[in-house]
Design a protein around this motif. Sequence first.
Motif, PDB file in Angstrom:
ATOM      1  N   GLY A 140      -1.652  -5.258   2.097  1.00  9.35           N
ATOM      2  CA  GLY A 140      -1.427  -4.802   3.467  1.00  9.35           C
ATOM      3  C   GLY A 140      -2.635  -4.061   3.997  1.00  9.35           C
ATOM      4  N   MET A 141      -2.775  -4.047   5.316  1.00  9.05           N
ATOM      5  CA  MET A 141      -3.883  -3.415   6.040  1.00  9.05           C
ATOM      6  C   MET A 141      -5.234  -3.630   5.344  1.00  9.05           C
ATOM      7  SD  MET A 141      -2.032  -0.214   7.951  1.00  9.05           S
ATOM      8  CE  MET A 141      -3.462   0.738   8.237  1.00  9.05           C
ATOM      9  N   PHE A 163      16.101   2.384  10.687  1.00  9.29           N
ATOM     10  CA  PHE A 163      15.201   1.569  11.525  1.00  9.29           C
ATOM     11  C   PHE A 163      15.291   1.976  13.001  1.00  9.29           C
ATOM     12  CE2 PHE A 163      14.878  -2.056   8.267  1.00  9.29           C
ATOM     13  CZ  PHE A 163      13.591  -1.692   7.926  1.00  9.29           C
ATOM     14  N   SER A 208       2.443   3.065   3.299  1.00  8.94           N
ATOM     15  CA  SER A 208       3.390   2.378   4.186  1.00  8.94           C
ATOM     16  C   SER A 208       4.784   2.997   4.027  1.00  8.94           C
ATOM     17  CB  SER A 208       3.450   0.890   3.826  1.00  8.94           C
ATOM     18  OG  SER A 208       4.760   0.388   3.988  1.00  8.94           O
ATOM     19  N   VAL A 209       5.408   3.339   5.153  1.00  7.92           N
ATOM     20  CA  VAL A 209       6.729   3.973   5.082  1.00  7.92           C
ATOM     21  C   VAL A 209       7.745   3.045   4.422  1.00  7.92           C
ATOM     22  CG1 VAL A 209       7.535   3.271   7.404  1.00  7.92           C
ATOM     23  CG2 VAL A 209       8.354   5.400   6.398  1.00  7.92           C
ATOM     24  N   ASN A 210       7.607   1.740   4.657  1.00  2.00           N
ATOM     25  CA  ASN A 210       8.595   0.823   4.088  1.00  2.00           C
ATOM     26  C   ASN A 210       8.347   0.558   2.605  1.00  2.00           C
ATOM     27  OD1 ASN A 210      10.181   0.505   6.449  1.00  2.00           O
ATOM     28  ND2 ASN A 210       8.607  -0.816   7.320  1.00  2.00           N
ATOM     29  N   GLU A 245      12.038  -7.238   2.654  1.00  2.00           N
ATOM     30  CA  GLU A 245      12.865  -6.349   3.493  1.00  2.00           C
ATOM     31  C   GLU A 245      13.168  -5.096   2.659  1.00  2.00           C
ATOM     32  OE1 GLU A 245      13.676  -5.806   6.566  1.00  2.00           O
ATOM     33  OE2 GLU A 245      12.738  -7.630   7.272  1.00  2.00           O
ATOM     34  N   SER A 246      12.511  -4.008   3.034  1.00  2.00           N
ATOM     35  CA  SER A 246      12.557  -2.788   2.211  1.00  2.00           C
ATOM     36  C   SER A 246      13.972  -2.269   1.948  1.00  2.00           C
ATOM     37  CB  SER A 246      11.715  -1.696   2.876  1.00  2.00           C
ATOM     38  OG  SER A 246      12.192  -1.410   4.174  1.00  2.00           O
ATOM     39  N   LEU A 257       4.184  -9.303   5.495  1.00  2.00           N
ATOM     40  CA  LEU A 257       4.362  -7.850   5.566  1.00  2.00           C
ATOM     41  C   LEU A 257       4.617  -7.298   4.160  1.00  2.00           C
ATOM     42  CD1 LEU A 257       6.753  -7.684   8.678  1.00  2.00           C
ATOM     43  CD2 LEU A 257       4.306  -7.109   8.655  1.00  2.00           C
ATOM     44  N   VAL A 258       4.517  -5.976   4.037  1.00  2.00           N
ATOM     45  CA  VAL A 258       4.874  -5.301   2.788  1.00  2.00           C
ATOM     46  C   VAL A 258       6.080  -4.401   3.056  1.00  2.00           C
ATOM     47  CG1 VAL A 258       2.597  -5.387   1.755  1.00  2.00           C
ATOM     48  CG2 VAL A 258       3.127  -3.472   3.276  1.00  2.00           C
ATOM     49  N   PRO A 259       6.925  -4.137   2.051  1.00  2.00           N
ATOM     50  CA  PRO A 259       6.787  -4.525   0.647  1.00  2.00           C
ATOM     51  C   PRO A 259       7.398  -5.894   0.331  1.00  2.00           C
ATOM     52  CG  PRO A 259       8.744  -3.183   0.892  1.00  2.00           C
ATOM     53  CD  PRO A 259       8.127  -3.291   2.267  1.00  2.00           C
ATOM     54  N   ARG A 287       0.850  -1.202   0.000  1.00  2.00           N
ATOM     55  CA  ARG A 287       0.000   0.000   0.000  1.00  2.00           C
ATOM     56  C   ARG A 287       0.885   1.251   0.000  1.00  2.00           C
ATOM     57  NH1 ARG A 287       0.276   1.113   5.489  1.00  2.00           N
ATOM     58  NH2 ARG A 287       1.018  -0.710   6.613  1.00  2.00           N
TER      59      ARG A 287
HETATM   60  N1  LIG Z   1      11.562  -4.747   8.092  1.00  2.00           N
HETATM   61  C1  LIG Z   1      10.446  -4.860   7.191  1.00  2.00           C
HETATM   62  C2  LIG Z   1       9.208  -4.341   7.897  1.00  2.00           C
HETATM   63  C3  LIG Z   1       8.001  -4.412   7.000  1.00  2.00           C
HETATM   64  C4  LIG Z   1       6.775  -3.862   7.713  1.00  2.00           C
HETATM   65  O1  LIG Z   1       6.711  -3.805   8.956  1.00  2.00           O
HETATM   66  N2  LIG Z   1       5.772  -3.491   6.927  1.00  2.00           N
HETATM   67  C5  LIG Z   1       4.535  -2.952   7.486  1.00  2.00           C
HETATM   68  C6  LIG Z   1       4.133  -1.684   6.735  1.00  2.00           C
HETATM   69  S1  LIG Z   1       5.306  -0.379   6.956  1.00  2.00           S
HETATM   70  C7  LIG Z   1       3.416  -3.976   7.269  1.00  2.00           C
HETATM   71  O2  LIG Z   1       3.512  -4.826   6.401  1.00  2.00           O
HETATM   72  N3  LIG Z   1       2.367  -3.872   8.071  1.00  2.00           N
HETATM   73  C8  LIG Z   1       1.233  -4.746   7.962  1.00  2.00           C
HETATM   74  C9  LIG Z   1       0.283  -4.395   6.852  1.00  2.00           C
HETATM   75  O3  LIG Z   1       0.475  -3.408   6.134  1.00  2.00           O
HETATM   76  O4  LIG Z   1      -0.677  -5.154   6.692  1.00  2.00           O
HETATM   77  C10 LIG Z   1      10.744  -4.031   5.910  1.00  2.00           C
HETATM   78  O5  LIG Z   1      11.417  -3.016   6.052  1.00  2.00           O
HETATM   79  O6  LIG Z   1      10.332  -4.437   4.814  1.00  2.00           O
END
Ligand SMILES: N[C@@H](CCC(=O)N[C@@H](CS)C(=O)NCC(=O)O)C(=O)O
Length: 205
Positions: free
Chosen positions: A33-34, A101, A10-12, A65-66, A52-54, A7
Amino acid sequence: MLKIWGRTNSVNVKKALWAAEELGLKYQRIDAGMQFGVTKTPEYLSMNPNSLVPTIEDDGFVLWESHTIVRYLCAKHGMGRLCPADLKARADAERWMDWAFTFQNAMRAVFWGLIRTPPEKRDHKAIEEGRSQSAKLLEVLERNLEKKAYLTGDAFTMGDIPIGCEVQRWMRVPIERPRFPGVQAWFDRLGQRPAFTKVVDIPLT
Ligand SMILES: N[C@@H](CCC(=O)N[C@@H](CS)C(=O)NCC(=O)O)C(=O)O
């Protein structure tokens, strides 16, 4: 074609999108995501067991892993530019990528508290602790940016991407911000990049 799941708020995910945009890559983005779900489907979990995303897929190669995605795209398409060719310059950029991070952890309660939590449910103590911890970390960034245009020197590199996304949240949440002239000047420089305004500096949701 490169595929990017995630999405846009999302910051990542923004980190992967920003790198792709800076590199001028053609890509297909798929909402996930979400509220979009997708991340718990067996198909998605077979690509990214973290749910998780992305996640990206590039010529059959799947990666999550972004920050690793940013490294991969920049090494593949921007060696000597976004990815410094010199080993030490590259390690310098990567150090700031990892440090992003640390800053994200400090900012979590602030962002979630003020952007994704209704006013009556906000934990103001946690928000203030996160704000003050983030401000303390920004002193480190400020010292690095006092005499530099970008994180690793005169040129924009992948080292600016993750922390640029994290600092965008700091700059846009409704909080009191101490003055950091070096960080502000760098953030203003990022704001002149079309890729940054297109995929990163959008309203926080
Ligand atoms: N370390 C991972 C963390 C990924 C992460 O936490 N993504 C969050 C969005 S920023 C996520 O997937 N949240 C659950 C969702 O969106 O459903 C990365 O950097 O890719």
